[in-house]
Each structure stands twice: as C-alpha cells, then as structure tokens.
Design an enzyme around this catalytic site. Sequence first.
Site, PDB file in Angstrom:
ATOM      1  N   ASP A  41      -1.685  -0.721   7.495  1.00  0.00           N
ATOM      2  CA  ASP A  41      -1.194  -1.475   6.338  1.00  0.00           C
ATOM      3  C   ASP A  41      -2.036  -2.713   6.081  1.00  0.00           C
ATOM      4  OD1 ASP A  41       0.653   0.379   6.818  1.00  0.00           O
ATOM      5  OD2 ASP A  41       2.300  -0.990   7.228  1.00  0.00           O
ATOM      6  N   SER A  44       4.915  -1.261   2.576  1.00  0.00           N
ATOM      7  CA  SER A  44       4.235  -2.298   3.338  1.00  0.00           C
ATOM      8  C   SER A  44       4.459  -3.717   2.872  1.00  0.00           C
ATOM      9  CB  SER A  44       2.747  -2.010   3.267  1.00  0.00           C
ATOM     10  OG  SER A  44       2.308  -1.804   4.516  1.00  0.00           O
ATOM     11  N   ASN A  53      14.867  -0.731   7.589  1.00  0.00           N
ATOM     12  CA  ASN A  53      14.545  -2.040   8.147  1.00  0.00           C
ATOM     13  C   ASN A  53      13.823  -1.881   9.481  1.00  0.00           C
ATOM     14  OD1 ASN A  53      14.501  -4.413   9.431  1.00  0.00           O
ATOM     15  ND2 ASN A  53      16.567  -5.014   8.873  1.00  0.00           N
ATOM     16  N   GLU A  59       0.455   9.893   8.694  1.00  0.00           N
ATOM     17  CA  GLU A  59       1.619   9.068   9.046  1.00  0.00           C
ATOM     18  C   GLU A  59       1.825   8.998  10.545  1.00  0.00           C
ATOM     19  OE1 GLU A  59       2.561   6.708   7.017  1.00  0.00           O
ATOM     20  OE2 GLU A  59       2.945   8.249   5.515  1.00  0.00           O
ATOM     21  N   HIS A  60       2.070   7.805  11.027  1.00  0.00           N
ATOM     22  CA  HIS A  60       2.330   7.560  12.449  1.00  0.00           C
ATOM     23  C   HIS A  60       1.182   8.028  13.338  1.00  0.00           C
ATOM     24  CE1 HIS A  60       6.398   5.953  12.220  1.00  0.00           C
ATOM     25  NE2 HIS A  60       6.590   6.778  11.220  1.00  0.00           N
ATOM     26  N   ARG A  70       0.843  -1.196   0.000  1.00  0.00           N
ATOM     27  CA  ARG A  70       0.000   0.000   0.000  1.00  0.00           C
ATOM     28  C   ARG A  70       0.881   1.249   0.000  1.00  0.00           C
ATOM     29  NH1 ARG A  70       2.602   2.096   3.144  1.00  0.00           N
ATOM     30  NH2 ARG A  70       2.640   2.029   5.394  1.00  0.00           N
TER      31      ARG A  70
HETATM   32  P1  NG1 Z   1       5.388   0.709   7.005  1.00  0.00           P
HETATM   33  O1  NG1 Z   1       6.625   0.466   7.736  1.00  0.00           O
HETATM   34  O2  NG1 Z   1       5.515   1.765   6.049  1.00  0.00           O
HETATM   35  O3  NG1 Z   1       4.835  -0.540   6.413  1.00  0.00           O
HETATM   36  C1  NG1 Z   1       4.393   1.382   9.448  1.00  0.00           C
HETATM   37  C2  NG1 Z   1       3.263   0.683  10.191  1.00  0.00           C
HETATM   38  C3  NG1 Z   1       1.913   1.396   9.983  1.00  0.00           C
HETATM   39  C4  NG1 Z   1       2.025   2.874  10.287  1.00  0.00           C
HETATM   40  C5  NG1 Z   1       3.213   3.461   9.479  1.00  0.00           C
HETATM   41  C6  NG1 Z   1       3.477   4.912   9.787  1.00  0.00           C
HETATM   42  C7  NG1 Z   1       3.526  -1.725  10.353  1.00  0.00           C
HETATM   43  C8  NG1 Z   1       3.206  -3.023   9.739  1.00  0.00           C
HETATM   44  N1  NG1 Z   1       3.111  -0.661   9.711  1.00  0.00           N
HETATM   45  O4  NG1 Z   1       4.232   1.211   8.063  1.00  0.00           O
HETATM   46  O5  NG1 Z   1       0.935   0.787  10.790  1.00  0.00           O
HETATM   47  O6  NG1 Z   1       2.168   3.113  11.658  1.00  0.00           O
HETATM   48  O7  NG1 Z   1       4.435   2.757   9.760  1.00  0.00           O
HETATM   49  O8  NG1 Z   1       2.377   5.681   9.454  1.00  0.00           O
HETATM   50  O9  NG1 Z   1       4.128  -1.671  11.398  1.00  0.00           O
END
Ligand code: NG1
Length: 566
Positions: free
Chosen positions: A249, A196, A293, A64-65, A58
């Site tokens: 995600d 994601s 990571n 964000e966050h 996605r």
């Molecule tokens: P990423 O690392 O981009 O898949 C993570 C978190 C989300 C959200 C975003 C920041 C996981 C699986 N995903 O996404 O829930 O907090 O950071 O908005 O930890």
Amino acid sequence: MTVLPAADAPIPIFTTLKEVYGSLATAAKHAERWDQLVREFETKFGHKPTYVARAPGRVNLIGEHIDYADFGVLPAAIEHDILIACAPRPASTVAAHPDGHAPGSVVAENLHTRYTRQVFMPTRRHTLGDDVPLDAVRVAPWHLDIDKSELRWESYVKAGYYGVLNHFFSPSSVSSVPVPVDILVTGNVPPGSGLSSSAAMVVSSTLAFLAANGIFDGEKAPTKPTKGELVNIAMENERRVGVNSGGMDQSASVIALPGSALYVSFVPSLHAEPIGLPRDAVFVCANSLVVSNKAESAKHQYNLRVAETLAAARLLSHRLNLQVDSTDGDNTKRRLVTLREVLARKSGFYQDEQDAQLEDLGQLRKGLVDVLGIAMDYLLPEFGNRTDISLDEMINKSGMDEAEFREVYLSGVDAETTKFELYLRAQHVLEEALKVLKFREVCLAGGGNEESKLQTLGKLMNDSHDSCHRQFDCSHPKVNDLVRVARSFREVETGRGKGRIYGSRMTGAGWGGCTVSLVHREDVEAFIKHVKKKYASYEGMSEEDLASCVFATEPGMGACVYKFTN
Ligand code: NG1
C-alpha cells in the site's frame, strides 16, 4: 536526462494542482476541497498553511496477501486521497494554545466533525545511564503514545510523526529539535474499505511532518528521503499502529504514476515497475459497506494470516533441510523466513539475498510445483480429514523448541486461535504469486488480441478471488455477493451485446471492504448502473451516496507535497 528507477526518484514538490493530480480535469474536480482545507486551516489556527501533503489510496488489481511473503503485487493508485495542510506554529499564535511553543508539539484537527481535536507532544527521556560515563546523558529515542487497543484517527497521524522524529531528529543530537506544528486533515478514501486509507494516512502524515520541519526546504533539502525511503519509513510507521503490514500500500501510494499500474517487488530490495494496462480495460471499485477494521481485528485476521504464512515457510524450510538460520558457536539464531525465500532456496536461486530469478514466470512455475507437493505432504495434519493443525503439531514440525517458536513466530501476534491452516494459506500465496506474474506478462505483451488479453486478465482476477475466499478465508459473505452481482453483468443486454465484465474480486486485506472489477471501457456506465441496482445493501441509498460506493478509477498519481508559494 537520466531516468531514475521509480523508487529512487525524489518526492515531488508541486506548486499547481494540475501537477498534483496529473491532469487539469482531475485537478478541477478537487479544487473546492483544497480551497476549503486552506480556508478552514486559517480559521482554526489563525495562520496560513505552508504545505499540503497528499497521499492517495490504492486498489490492488491482483496479488492479495502475498506482499508479506515477499512476492510481487500489482496495485494502482486511485484518485481518492488524504490531504494534510500543515505549518510550523508561529510564535505569534502561541498564546492561543495551552501547550504554547513546546518543541515538537502538535495540534491536529480533522475536517470531519466525527474526529475531535487532538493535542500531543513527543517525549525524549534523558537518563543517566550505567553504560555511559556518569556525567554523560543517555538520550532515549523519541516516544509518542499510540493506543493500539482501539482505532483512533490520530494514531495514524502519530505513527507518521514517529518515523519522522526517529529518522530525522537523531536522539543523540540535542540541538536537533522538531518545531511545533499545526495540521488539518481531510480525506475521501473510505476507511476500512480495502482501499488503503490507513497507508494514505500514514504516508501523508509522514510527509506533512517532514514538510513542516523544513526537510524539503533550502539547506535541509539534501537530507530529504527518496520515494523508496519514504515507503520504508511509512511501512515501519504503520507497524506502530499494530499491523504487521507488507509494503504494497505504501509503495502504491508513494510511487504510483498516472496511467499505469505498478508491479511492486520486494527482493532483493524495493522495486516498482510501471505497468501499462490494455486500452479498453477499466477497473471499477464497489464498496460492500462491510467495514473491515484491520487494526482492531488484527490478531484474529490480518496478523494471524501473517503468522500462518510465515509458520508455513518455517515448517517447509525445516522439512526441506534448508539452511536459513545463522549459527554462532553452539547457538542457532532463528529468524523469520518467507515463502519466497523457501522457494528461492529450494530452486537454487538464493545467493546472498540477491536473487531476482523468481520474478521470471517460467522459473517460478517450475519451483512451485515441487514446493506445493511437499507442502501438501507436510503442512496438512497427520490424521483425520482436517486441513488445520494444532499449535503443538505446528511446533513439532518446525524443528524449533516451543519457547523459540513462540518467541520468533507468535510473540507479536497474540492470536486467539488454537488451529492453524498452514497448507491452504501456503497454497494461496504460491499460486497467487504465479497469477501476478501472468497478469504482468499479459499487460506487457505487445500486440495481440485485446479482447483475449482482457479475458485472460479477468480470469486471473476471478481465480484470485476464489482463492482468497476458499484458501485464505479472507473474504466476507457480502463481498462474495457483490462479486456475484458484478459477474452477473455478463447476462445483461447492453445494446452492444452482453455486458463485458471480465473478472471481479475482493481487493485489499478483505473481511469486508471493496471489490474491483475489470470491465470493457464502453460498458462501464451500464455496469455501474447494474451493480448499484442489484447489490442488496445499496437499496434505498441516495444517488450521491451510491456514487461514492461504486466508481470507475484510472490509475492515478502518487504522493507529493504541495508548496504554497506566497
Ligand atoms: P489493506 O488493508 O487493504 O490496506 C493490507 C496490507 C497490505 C496487503 C493487503 C493484502 C497494510 C497497510 N496493508 O491492505 O500490505 O498485505 O492487506 O493483500 O497493512
């Protein structure tokens, strides 16, 4: 026909690729990958797959966050996905496998040669317990070893399997035993890029083990989960890899529908609303090539931000004297409070956790001003020009004693830091929540001037990036460079006037990964060319590699299971 809310719909089982990707044209692009997956499965395992589980990555457009603070977010599924071909291991092939036909054993292969074959088996310890009659056996939940100290591809496969075992193979029922399964994984969601890949891995793995165990077939079908239930299981599963993830995600990967972004909210329960985008809006992803990571750096980055955000909410609830804990006699039972809950209680909307009022832009705006003012007074340090506070200061201001605070707020985090930025983090979260609601409102508004809508959305995206960078400190110098390159397209002459780029921001957790830019449909090609040429880290790359780094994306289809019919 009854229209189900998106999260209550069943997980789709498809038998054609057109259904899987939502259009024939998109399906045609992926057909060769699917053929190769099926061919290789037969070569590696000596039998045919019975299902392919698919889960897309996605892109987060805005928000964000803030999912783990329980505020709504606005992602869309992309075309890139993880595919897992799977089948129960037939008894006839047992001789070929060292672990034979043990219940629940898994042979996992990956089409990518970097990832080697893994064989593992869940265990369920049967013990004689002192809390049950002596002749009774107490059965512990299923267990799989997941290595959290380093990033291993099979950890995500195991994480998905874990949830399937413990939700669908009850430990107390001795008869319910998972079948041995062979799986082959392939994917084109770039890992560590903020698109994601981890959620897509966990969702597809969860689906593959459900499918191979017949949960979507015949008599077992009534037990199959809805999309919303799958999201909850996948969230729980992802935490087993060591990331205290929110639910964005998994929701986008599971619930997305072609052609719309999704407004995903979490209170009072998971809800997903398809959001149409302006006709001329195209979102372009660009990879900074800085791999982030998340699992390995969680304690300095992602999990630390989760802890700071939750601690900020705890301190505010104490300062505001909000009754957030339950009491049992003289004992106070402490629990985690989110910033959204603080806002809801402060604004008087919090009733038995059933409030939905803060999804209303006006209400949210009213509550925010007050809470931000108090945050500014209380979450900043008492002396000096710093914005961070020490662990001791934080505990003092929480109204909890040290042991309690460490237990409830820091035990899962293992953060290697002595300084906590509570005010800046809370400011980002609260203001970002407002930006998401404005974004949604602009998209939902009928009529109006298309160009001015795009400009408003783009400005919200730019502001969101700047807040992620300054307040939340989750960007990266190279990601900032990429955002600058994208925004500089507005100086480029396209033949139709100056380049129409409306906004650009980091997407996903950050600390590297991708950016997403909002571009006018007619200028997409010129924009992609501009970014490929101007971002320094792309220098010397082949056209083919560049094409996988910078690409336009239309909101795509969510996860599904493909069933082979013969
Ligand atoms: P990423 O690392 O981009 O898949 C993570 C978190 C989300 C959200 C975003 C920041 C996981 C699986 N995903 O996404 O829930 O907090 O950071 O908005 O930890």
